[in-house]
Design a protein around this motif. Structure first.
Motif, PDB file in Angstrom:
ATOM      1  N   PHE A  61      -8.088 -23.401  20.910  1.00 35.84           N
ATOM      2  CA  PHE A  61      -9.342 -23.711  21.605  1.00 35.84           C
ATOM      3  C   PHE A  61     -10.552 -23.386  20.726  1.00 35.84           C
ATOM      4  N   ALA A  62     -10.438 -22.332  19.919  1.00 31.84           N
ATOM      5  CA  ALA A  62     -11.537 -21.960  19.030  1.00 31.84           C
ATOM      6  C   ALA A  62     -11.768 -23.016  17.950  1.00 31.84           C
ATOM      7  N   LEU A  63     -10.725 -23.756  17.594  1.00 31.45           N
ATOM      8  CA  LEU A  63     -10.868 -24.857  16.635  1.00 31.45           C
ATOM      9  C   LEU A  63     -11.334 -26.129  17.314  1.00 31.45           C
ATOM     10  N   TYR A 114     -15.372 -28.378  17.495  1.00 26.09           N
ATOM     11  CA  TYR A 114     -14.761 -29.097  16.373  1.00 26.09           C
ATOM     12  C   TYR A 114     -15.799 -29.657  15.401  1.00 26.09           C
ATOM     13  N   ASP A 115     -16.903 -30.197  15.924  1.00 30.34           N
ATOM     14  CA  ASP A 115     -17.930 -30.784  15.044  1.00 30.34           C
ATOM     15  C   ASP A 115     -18.484 -29.744  14.072  1.00 30.34           C
ATOM     16  N   HIS A 116     -18.557 -28.496  14.520  1.00 28.68           N
ATOM     17  CA  HIS A 116     -19.029 -27.409  13.647  1.00 28.68           C
ATOM     18  C   HIS A 116     -18.117 -27.256  12.434  1.00 28.68           C
ATOM     19  N   TRP A 117     -16.808 -27.357  12.645  1.00 32.38           N
ATOM     20  CA  TRP A 117     -15.850 -27.119  11.559  1.00 32.38           C
ATOM     21  C   TRP A 117     -15.798 -28.259  10.554  1.00 32.38           C
ATOM     22  N   THR A 118     -16.274 -29.449  10.937  1.00 31.14           N
ATOM     23  CA  THR A 118     -16.190 -30.588  10.012  1.00 31.14           C
ATOM     24  C   THR A 118     -17.276 -30.545   8.939  1.00 31.14           C
ATOM     25  N   HIS A 119     -18.270 -29.692   9.096  1.00 27.96           N
ATOM     26  CA  HIS A 119     -19.297 -29.556   8.053  1.00 27.96           C
ATOM     27  C   HIS A 119     -18.702 -28.863   6.834  1.00 27.96           C
ATOM     28  N   ILE A 136     -13.726 -23.681   5.094  1.00 27.39           N
ATOM     29  CA  ILE A 136     -12.894 -22.506   4.818  1.00 27.39           C
ATOM     30  C   ILE A 136     -12.605 -21.745   6.108  1.00 27.39           C
ATOM     31  N   GLY A 137     -13.610 -21.633   6.982  1.00 27.47           N
ATOM     32  CA  GLY A 137     -13.407 -20.977   8.266  1.00 27.47           C
ATOM     33  C   GLY A 137     -12.387 -21.705   9.111  1.00 27.47           C
ATOM     34  N   PHE A 138     -12.425 -23.049   9.075  1.00 31.49           N
ATOM     35  CA  PHE A 138     -11.441 -23.842   9.814  1.00 31.49           C
ATOM     36  C   PHE A 138     -10.038 -23.561   9.292  1.00 31.49           C
ATOM     37  N   VAL A 139      -9.876 -23.577   7.973  1.00 34.52           N
ATOM     38  CA  VAL A 139      -8.559 -23.373   7.374  1.00 34.52           C
ATOM     39  C   VAL A 139      -8.022 -21.980   7.708  1.00 34.52           C
ATOM     40  N   TYR A 154      -8.335 -43.697   7.459  1.00 30.69           N
ATOM     41  CA  TYR A 154      -9.073 -42.477   7.800  1.00 30.69           C
ATOM     42  C   TYR A 154      -8.602 -41.959   9.154  1.00 30.69           C
ATOM     43  N   PRO A 155      -8.277 -40.642   9.282  1.00 25.46           N
ATOM     44  CA  PRO A 155      -7.982 -40.083  10.597  1.00 25.46           C
ATOM     45  C   PRO A 155      -9.276 -39.899  11.377  1.00 25.46           C
ATOM     46  N   ALA A 156      -9.188 -39.873  12.682  1.00 25.63           N
ATOM     47  CA  ALA A 156     -10.384 -39.771  13.504  1.00 25.63           C
ATOM     48  C   ALA A 156     -10.686 -38.344  13.876  1.00 25.63           C
ATOM     49  N   GLY A 157     -11.967 -37.953  13.729  1.00 24.71           N
ATOM     50  CA  GLY A 157     -12.354 -36.622  14.143  1.00 24.71           C
ATOM     51  C   GLY A 157     -12.089 -36.404  15.619  1.00 24.71           C
TER      52      GLY A 157
END
Length: 536
Positions: A388-390, A394-399, A404-407, A476-479
């Motif tokens: 849930f945190a990811l 989600y839009d935050h992690w795509t920047h 690195i935080g996402f990974v 391309y995969p979709a966000g």
């Protein structure tokens, strides 16, 4: 422990940790090393298969596997694994653990090699042949699950049984790691020798003919570890619990374990004769008595494994798509074919090294200290939290600055999967059911897991499809698709946490205590006369 327990079983339960325990872990564990390598190495080469077999002249983007083909390539081995778990689990209770063990291993060796040799006149024929052999590879892998778990549980002492069963399963982490490392070596070697340009306007330029060797070599190497352990598996004696409680051969069971444990053990043939006489009244898998005693337990082991594998396999098989979606792996047109294999392998190896492998060994270290139930509950809880945190932001992690935080957080879901339900769902079914149906029940439990893996593999592929057709056609995969997938997986993990309450704690108890076989034996004890035979 029942007072009328066979001495050979008492000896196994109370045995000090000895060299044969570690030997059994290595022999059984190498099967799981091979299983993991074979199941997950396909995700390293699926994009390469698309470049080689699904490009067309003058294409502006690298070739990709059509969704249906990708689903088949990734999922067909899981279908075979499910069938193998049911079939070989049942066969292990009928013919014995050792006999069936050799069959599964040879099937894995033959089909690993055959997968790499997949041939055909056109791409469809090559992929069809590959899928055929990967199905039968999965069939052999499926048999390894119930047999390895059952053999290790029946060999181990009750004090450290969880450690040893978990250690067998932990070899899966090394198999995933080895697959990534070997793919890095092979792709680097071919890229250095047959340097191809990044993708421009000619598919053949960035995918030289030599790239066809890369995926074949990666798949075929899976035969080596399995083949190297075949002789050792055939030298292992049958487990005493099968020989005494199922085959009813007290002398052979005592003789085998006397050699293994290097101590004198009574054959106690009178007790085994009494067990044989009582066999007519023993309940079977489809009886009301089994339902009363173990129905809830089987429901718990099947549902938790089913839910766990939805999340675990979708994460593993489609890491490359998730990492591409957040930009951690560059877009395909910026790389040649072998470099793309290298980038995917490097990302998956890093995840395995930093989270997957450590998670398994945390379980090995602590499962007989804090128990199976606590580890499984904790694992599902943290997997839910991190999913849930990811997903929610989600839009935050795509920047780019947040990748690195996402990974890191994505890696933690793998850590708590393996220091959690991915290990415990394998351990518990090998401990809580009677010997006569132990392998069968583990096969049913693990098969429900593979059903979940198929749901995860095919479901993730559907959910992650790009809604923008122009981008989808370009690969391309979709966000938004990935975000939806992560949210669904979060709820799946939450359900797994709830169903964990159906599974009993088996820490520190003998197999007969957990299965209730002591109660059956003691109830029949007054019917037999006692004589003993000593095996030197």
């Amino acid at each position: 422990m029942g007072k009328d327990q066979l001495q050979v079983l008492n000896a196994l339960d109370s045995a000090k940790t000895q060299w044969y325990h570690f030997t059994a872990v290595i022999i059984a564990g190498m099967g799981f090393f091979t299983d993991a390598y074979d199941l997950f190495c396909i995700s390293l080469v699926t994009k390469l298969l698309g470049r080689i077999y699904y490009h067309h002249e003058g294409a502006l983007k690298p070739g990709i596997l059509p969704p249906g083909v990708s689903a088949a390539v990734n999922g067909v081995a899981l279908c075979g694994t499910l069938a193998g778990q049911l079939f070989f689990g049942w066969l292990g209770d009928k013919l014995g653990r050792k006999k069936v063990y050799g069959m599964t291993l040879m099937l894995m060796v033959i089909c690993s090699v055959a997968s790499g040799l997949s041939m055909g006149k056109d791409p469809k024929a090559v992929i069809t042949t590959l899928c055929f052999f990967r199905f039968w590879l999965g069939f052999g892998i499926g048999g390894d699950y119930p047999l390895s778990a059952t053999i290790m549980s029946e060999y181990a002492n009750k004090k450290t049984r969880g450690d040893f069963i978990a250690a067998v399963f932990a070899m899966q982490g090394f198999g995933i790691l080895a697959g990534g490392l070997f793919a890095i070596v092979v792709s680097t070697s071919f890229n250095a020798r047959f340097k191809a340009p990044a993708y421009r306007d000619d598919a053949d330029a960035s995918t030289p003919p030599q790239a066809d060797y890369v995926w074949r070599i990666i798949l075929m190497v899976g035969a080596l570890p399995a083949g190297l352990t075949y002789y050792s598996r055939m030298k292992m004696p049958e487990t005493a619990r099968f020989t005494a409680l199922v085959a009813k051969d007290a002398k052979q069971a005592a003789d085998d374990m006397a050699k293994v444990l290097q101590q004198e053990i009574e054959a106690e043939e009178h007790k085994v004769e009494r067990i044989a006489e009582d066999e007519a009244t023993a309940y079977g898998l489809f009886s009301k008595e089994f339902l009363r005693r173990h129905g809830t337990h089987l429901l718990g082991t099947t549902t938790t494994w089913f839910l766990l594998d939805i999340a675990f396999y979708s994460q593993n098989l489609f890491q490359k798509d998730i990492f591409s979606a957040i930009g951690w792996i560059p877009q395909a047109e910026t790389m040649n074919a072998t470099e793309e294999v290298f980038r995917i392998a490097r990302a998956q190896t890093l995840i395995a090294l930093c989270s997957t492998v450590p998670g398994y060994w945390f379980t090995v270290a602590l499962i007989d200290k804090i128990g199976r139930f606590s580890i499984q509950l904790m694992g599902f809880f943290f997997m839910t939290v991190f999913m849930f945190a990811l997903a929610i932001p989600y839009d935050h992690w795509t920047h780019k600055e947040n990748r690195i935080g996402f990974v890191v957080m994505y890696s933690l879901t793998f850590f708590f999967a393996n220091f959690g339900p991915n290990a415990t769902t394998f351990v518990v079914p090998a401990e809580i059911f009677p010997a006569r149906v132990r392998s069968t029940c583990h096969g049913i439990s693990s098969a429900s897991g593979k059903l979940g893996a198929m749901v995860g593999a095919f479901g993730f592929l559907y959910l992650a499809q790009n809604k923008d057709k122009s981008k989808a056609d370009a690969g391309y995969p979709a966000g938004i698709g990935v975000k939806n997938s992560l949210i669904v997986l979060g709820f799946v993990n939450l359900l797994g946490l709830l169903f964990t309450f159906l599974v009993p704690e088996s820490k520190g108890k003998s197999l007969e205590e957990m299965s209730g076989e002591n109660e059956e034996d003691e109830a029949a004890a007054s019917n037999g006369n006692r004589t003993t035979v000593t095996i030197a």
